[in-house]
Design an enzyme around this catalytic site. Structure first.
Site, PDB file in Angstrom:
ATOM      1  N   ASP A 186       0.845  -1.191   0.000  1.00 60.86           N
ATOM      2  CA  ASP A 186       0.000   0.000   0.000  1.00 60.86           C
ATOM      3  C   ASP A 186       0.884   1.247   0.000  1.00 60.86           C
ATOM      4  O   ASP A 186       1.889   1.315   0.717  1.00 60.86           O
ATOM      5  CB  ASP A 186      -0.919  -0.005   1.230  1.00 60.86           C
ATOM      6  N   ASN A 225     -12.935  -3.543   2.662  1.00 62.62           N
ATOM      7  CA  ASN A 225     -13.962  -2.518   2.794  1.00 62.62           C
ATOM      8  C   ASN A 225     -14.962  -2.648   1.652  1.00 62.62           C
ATOM      9  O   ASN A 225     -14.587  -2.934   0.516  1.00 62.62           O
ATOM     10  CB  ASN A 225     -13.318  -1.134   2.781  1.00 62.62           C
ATOM     11  N   GLN A 237     -14.588   1.929   1.495  1.00 66.16           N
ATOM     12  CA  GLN A 237     -13.968   1.555   0.215  1.00 66.16           C
ATOM     13  C   GLN A 237     -13.851   2.779  -0.684  1.00 66.16           C
ATOM     14  O   GLN A 237     -14.843   3.469  -0.938  1.00 66.16           O
ATOM     15  CB  GLN A 237     -14.811   0.479  -0.498  1.00 66.16           C
ATOM     16  N   HIS A 297     -10.373  -5.474  -2.936  1.00 61.89           N
ATOM     17  CA  HIS A 297      -9.020  -5.623  -2.410  1.00 61.89           C
ATOM     18  C   HIS A 297      -9.071  -6.036  -0.944  1.00 61.89           C
ATOM     19  O   HIS A 297      -9.931  -5.580  -0.198  1.00 61.89           O
ATOM     20  CB  HIS A 297      -8.186  -4.347  -2.583  1.00 61.89           C
ATOM     21  N   HIS A 326      -6.926  -5.907   2.435  1.00 68.88           N
ATOM     22  CA  HIS A 326      -5.782  -5.284   3.117  1.00 68.88           C
ATOM     23  C   HIS A 326      -5.154  -6.324   4.047  1.00 68.88           C
ATOM     24  O   HIS A 326      -5.866  -6.961   4.827  1.00 68.88           O
ATOM     25  CB  HIS A 326      -6.234  -4.111   3.988  1.00 68.88           C
TER      26      HIS A 326
HETATM   27  P1  AMP Z   1      -9.827   1.365   0.384  1.00 70.18           P
HETATM   28  O1  AMP Z   1      -9.942   2.635   1.149  1.00 70.18           O
HETATM   29  O2  AMP Z   1     -10.225   0.120   1.142  1.00 70.18           O
HETATM   30  O3  AMP Z   1     -10.512   1.453  -0.969  1.00 70.18           O
HETATM   31  O4  AMP Z   1      -8.281   1.137   0.136  1.00 70.18           O
HETATM   32  C1  AMP Z   1      -7.583   1.751  -0.885  1.00 70.18           C
HETATM   33  C2  AMP Z   1      -6.124   1.667  -0.549  1.00 70.18           C
HETATM   34  O5  AMP Z   1      -5.371   1.847  -1.745  1.00 70.18           O
HETATM   35  C3  AMP Z   1      -5.633   2.722   0.434  1.00 70.18           C
HETATM   36  O6  AMP Z   1      -5.074   2.085   1.569  1.00 70.18           O
HETATM   37  C4  AMP Z   1      -4.590   3.511  -0.372  1.00 70.18           C
HETATM   38  O7  AMP Z   1      -3.512   3.931   0.413  1.00 70.18           O
HETATM   39  C5  AMP Z   1      -4.166   2.491  -1.421  1.00 70.18           C
HETATM   40  N1  AMP Z   1      -3.626   3.028  -2.650  1.00 70.18           N
HETATM   41  C6  AMP Z   1      -4.104   4.052  -3.406  1.00 70.18           C
HETATM   42  N2  AMP Z   1      -3.356   4.246  -4.508  1.00 70.18           N
HETATM   43  C7  AMP Z   1      -2.359   3.317  -4.454  1.00 70.18           C
HETATM   44  C8  AMP Z   1      -1.253   3.005  -5.299  1.00 70.18           C
HETATM   45  N3  AMP Z   1      -1.012   3.667  -6.439  1.00 70.18           N
HETATM   46  N4  AMP Z   1      -0.431   1.988  -4.927  1.00 70.18           N
HETATM   47  C9  AMP Z   1      -0.655   1.306  -3.787  1.00 70.18           C
HETATM   48  N5  AMP Z   1      -1.699   1.550  -2.959  1.00 70.18           N
HETATM   49  C10 AMP Z   1      -2.529   2.543  -3.274  1.00 70.18           C
END
Ligand code: AMP
Length: 112
Positions: free
Chosen positions: A28, A85, A92, A98, A100
């Site tokens: 992440d 999420n 989300q 995804h 985590h």
């Molecule tokens: P969610 O809030 O469950 O949709 O999680 C999205 C996650 O994606 C967050 O923890 C962000 O920090 C992560 N994220 C966003 N852009 C990137 C990226 N380019 N590479 C890796 N993680 C990312």
């Protein structure tokens, strides 16, 4: 198209820790724990709520890969957390399923 689809397609770089035909795992970009990895299916499933019985195998694979990645990262002994999420109310932000993998610190309950 989501950022995660772009990562799958190789348009955006990611720090990958696992990849096969079905699943990709990468670090992440804004870690919420010393280890924070996202495990995603390559099939465009929006969330667990959007999955159907045809997705059963890939959903199982996501959890198995998450556990394997956690083992590789040395998280198994202390313990770790898996989170997925669902929808904006569930936190989300990106509409590709995804999981985590969070570890390397003590997790608390209830989560935020
Ligand atoms: P969610 O809030 O469950 O949709 O999680 C999205 C996650 O994606 C967050 O923890 C962000 O920090 C992560 N994220 C966003 N852009 C990137 C990226 N380019 N590479 C890796 N993680 C990312």
């Amino acid at each position: 198209m989501t950022i995660f689809q772009r990562i799958i397609d190789g348009e955006i770089p990611a720090d990958k820790v696992f990849e096969d035909e079905e699943v990709l795992a990468f670090r992440d970009i804004q870690p919420q724990a010393p280890t924070h990895i996202l495990v995603i299916p390559k099939k465009p499933i929006v969330s667990v709520a959007h999955a159907d019985s045809g997705d059963q195998a890939v959903l199982g694979r996501l959890l198995l890969v998450a556990a394997e990645v956690a083992r590789q990262e040395g998280l198994s002994e202390h313990g770790y957390r898996l989170v997925t999420n669902i929808g904006r109310g569930g936190g989300q932000r990106f509409d590709l399923l995804h999981v985590h993998v969070l570890g390397g610190r003590q997790m608390v309950w209830p989560p935020g």
